[in-house]
Write an enzyme that holds these catalytic residues in place. Structure first.
Site, mmCIF file in Angstrom:
data_model
loop_
_atom_site.group_PDB
_atom_site.id
_atom_site.type_symbol
_atom_site.label_atom_id
_atom_site.label_comp_id
_atom_site.label_asym_id
_atom_site.label_seq_id
_atom_site.Cartn_x
_atom_site.Cartn_y
_atom_site.Cartn_z
ATOM 1 N N LYS A 160 0.839 -1.195 0.000
ATOM 2 C CA LYS A 160 0.000 0.000 0.000
ATOM 3 C C LYS A 160 0.876 1.249 0.000
ATOM 4 O O LYS A 160 2.003 1.236 0.488
ATOM 5 C CB LYS A 160 -0.924 0.018 1.231
ATOM 6 C CG LYS A 160 -1.744 -1.253 1.412
ATOM 7 C CD LYS A 160 -2.634 -1.538 0.221
ATOM 8 C CE LYS A 160 -3.399 -2.832 0.398
ATOM 9 N NZ LYS A 160 -4.049 -3.281 -0.839
ATOM 10 N N ASP A 161 0.323 2.325 -0.530
ATOM 11 C CA ASP A 161 1.071 3.562 -0.693
ATOM 12 C C ASP A 161 1.489 4.157 0.640
ATOM 13 O O ASP A 161 0.843 3.960 1.680
ATOM 14 C CB ASP A 161 0.236 4.594 -1.446
ATOM 15 C CG ASP A 161 0.007 4.206 -2.899
ATOM 16 O OD1 ASP A 161 0.710 3.302 -3.366
ATOM 17 O OD2 ASP A 161 -0.874 4.801 -3.532
ATOM 18 N N LYS A 162 2.554 4.948 0.604
ATOM 19 C CA LYS A 162 3.001 5.678 1.788
ATOM 20 C C LYS A 162 2.082 6.857 2.064
ATOM 21 O O LYS A 162 1.684 7.088 3.211
ATOM 22 C CB LYS A 162 4.443 6.161 1.589
ATOM 23 C CG LYS A 162 4.941 7.049 2.729
ATOM 24 C CD LYS A 162 6.350 7.530 2.472
ATOM 25 C CE LYS A 162 6.825 8.456 3.592
ATOM 26 N NZ LYS A 162 8.197 8.961 3.368
#
Length: 585
Positions: A160-162
């Site tokens: 998942k994205d930061k």
């Protein structure tokens, strides 16, 4: 004593539950009727004479083993052990006693493991990870540090994205649920919950999709125009490009490291990950300079900030292997992290191919395109035969290479097999373990499909390729990077890439939207999953001068919300471009 210990351990290898009648029959097969009845009564009543029950046997070791096994199989809560003390009046006998709590628990787990196909039902712990302003790799590394385990113990279905608040399932190997609860208030931006035992770990791709809630602040546009743009996105979808975050945000794209891995240029992998690169924070640049000037892994490890998780893991690997084996050092990284570099290169090639395909043929199906089809048993037969033959070949290759998986040759991707197929236009690649069937469109069938049905292969060993000029285009891209399709049959099994099929155009599902007015740029406009669990509510809504668009939708696995937003906004969605638009708003 050693012989007795060996016998006692053998007694617990069979833990099959039996009826009382079966238990007695099993005992009578190796004991006298009187002894079998005494053991059976002790097993049923769980009451034994003081000091235990003794069975007199001869010196035949095989007979003693059969008794141990019969008692363990019939009554898991009974323990048997040989009396080896020559001074004991019971020397040469077998003593039957009640198991202690620890032994009973061990036997119960063994029985559960056998009933579960040899895997302990609590071999893994599945839990929910909620994180903010951290990528998945960094969050799991921080969690591993707190639990004093290696990050490789954890597995996820996807990263998942930061730059988001994300929630996802994680599995941890041999992680006790009660240990997880203790980390919740020791890690910034990370919360875990819902831990429960499970028998299997997660693997990359073990998800159907992702649900997004996105707030676009300071959104410009008239309501009618916004509604029309959103309905167009909902109905027509967007080109299913891999988003820029797939390739990293630094000046060294992740797919470049993937190229070095496929070439087995392990020193290049190390250099690409650790040498100086522009555009990073000063402390990170300084740490990279330490490694460049000294090539001292220990000094560099001390200099790298803790948030540089992958760099620090690689340096720890270099320390372990005294910098003489860069491939082994790279293997210090979790497998998911290592393979993502090669997946990034596959994604890079796919993006290039889809651009070429749309430029040449537009957004409509054409002969030679591929669509997915249900697979039939006839089509599977040659695939299964090929896989069996490949397994035999692998054993021969690995054996000739000293068992380490290395080989001086790489096999070329086998051609598609059409034997047994009732329809010659429907094909299954013989090396495709997923057994995916694709139809090659012809002039007669192309009118039955839309662009939403058309797929392009992620380059790999087990793919059918479009029957047009896209395959030569792919081969040229690979050649320019010093590679070929055979490069995906890597001599290290972790980097063997079979490929996958990906739709050219995808559509958001279950899409909703709402426009909000606000003034305070820090005002929270939506609740996160964690907020809802904690019972938080939004502040009373106050109409303001600024406008925000709140979007919710679901995308298939590996489709990127940033690409949907790019289609909606007709603007770049890179973090650098977005930073120029914020200005505190």
């Amino acid at each position: 004593a050693a012989a007795a210990a060996a016998e006692a351990s053998t007694a617990t290898t069979v833990t099959t539950a039996q009826t009382p009648g079966e238990a007695l029959a099993a005992l009578q097969a190796v004991l006298s009727a009187e002894e079998a009845s005494a053991v059976a009564e002790a097993g049923r009543s769980r009451q034994l004479p003081e000091g235990g029950l003794y069975i007199a046997l001869g010196v035949d070791k095989e007979t003693r083993k059969q008794v141990h096994r019969a008692v363990a199989a019939s009554f898991p809560h009974l323990n048997t052990e040989a009396v080896t003390d020559s001074k004991s009046p019971h020397a040469g006998m077998i003593r039957v006693s009640l198991c202690n709590g620890q032994e009973r628990q061990r036997r119960q787990k063994q029985a559960q493991r056998e009933a579960n196909g040899g895997v302990a039902p609590d071999a893994f712990c599945r839990f929910v990870l909620c994180k903010a302003n951290r990528d998945t790799v960094n969050a799991l590394a921080a969690l591993a540090t707190q639990l004093d385990v290696r990050p490789a113990r954890f597995a996820v279905a996807g990263t998942k994205d930061k730059r988001a608040i994300t929630t996802q399932f994680v599995t941890g190997q041999h992680i006790r649920p009660e240990r997880l609860a203790a980390v919740n208030y020791r890690l910034h931006g990370i919360r875990v919950g819902n831990p429960r035992p499970c028998a299997e770990p997660l693997h990359l791709g073990d998800l159907r999709g992702n649900r997004f809630t996105i707030t676009l602040r300071n959104f410009q546009g008239e309501k009618d125009d916004v509604e029309q743009a959103l309905r167009t996105l909902q109905d027509k979808g967007f080109i299913n490009y891999f988003g820029m975050q797939r390739f990293g945000s630094s000046s060294v794209p992740t797919h470049k490291i993937g190229i070095a891995i496929l070439k087995s240029d392990w020193q290049a992998v190390v250099d690409l990950m650790l040498l100086p690169r522009p555009g990073e924070k000063e402390d990170v640049q300084a740490a990279r300079q330490v490694f460049a000037s000294t090539r001292d892994a220990q000094k560099a490890l001390a200099a790298f900030p803790r948030f540089c998780t992958l760099e620090r893991q690689l340096l720890a690997g270099l320390l372990r292997h005294k910098q003489s084996d860069p491939m082994a050092a790279f293997s210090f990284l979790p497998r998911n992290s290592r393979t993502l570099y090669v997946h990034s290169y596959q994604s890079f090639l796919w993006n290039k191919m889809v651009t070429a395909r749309i430029r040449r043929y537009g957004l409509q199906p054409v002969p030679g395109d591929l669509v997915l089809e249900p697979v039939t048993q006839q089509q599977l037969e040659p695939t299964q035969q090929h896989q069996q033959q490949r397994q035999r070949n692998q054993k021969q290759r690995h054996g000739s290479a000293g068992g380490n998986g290395d080989s001086s040759t790489a096999s070329v991707a086998a051609p598609a097999q059409e034997q047994g197929s009732a329809d010659p236009d429907v094909k299954v690649h013989p090396r495709d373990s997923k057994k995916v069937a694709v139809r090659v469109l012809t002039a007669e069938t192309v009118g039955k499909y839309t662009i939403h049905d058309v797929v392009l292969p992620m380059p790999g060993l087990s793919m059918i390729y479009p029957e047009n000029d896209l395959r030569p285009e792919l081969e040229k891209l690979l050649k320019d990077d010093g590679l070929s399709l055979a490069s995906f049959d890597h001599k290290h099994k972790d980097y063997v890439m079979h490929g996958d099929y990906r739709r050219i155009v995808t559509q958001p599902q279950n899409m909703t939207w709402a426009l909000h007015r606000y003034d305070d740029p820090q005002q929270q406009l939506v609740l996160t999953d964690l907020d809802e669990l904690e019972g938080k509510t939004l502040a009373p809504h106050v109409e303001g001068e600024r406008q925000a668009l709140v979007l919710e939708f679901t995308l298939d696995s590996s489709s990127y919300a940033t690409m949907a937003l790019r289609e909606l906004l007709k603007a770049s969605t890179t973090s650098h471009h977005q930073a120029t638009l914020n200005h505190g708003k």
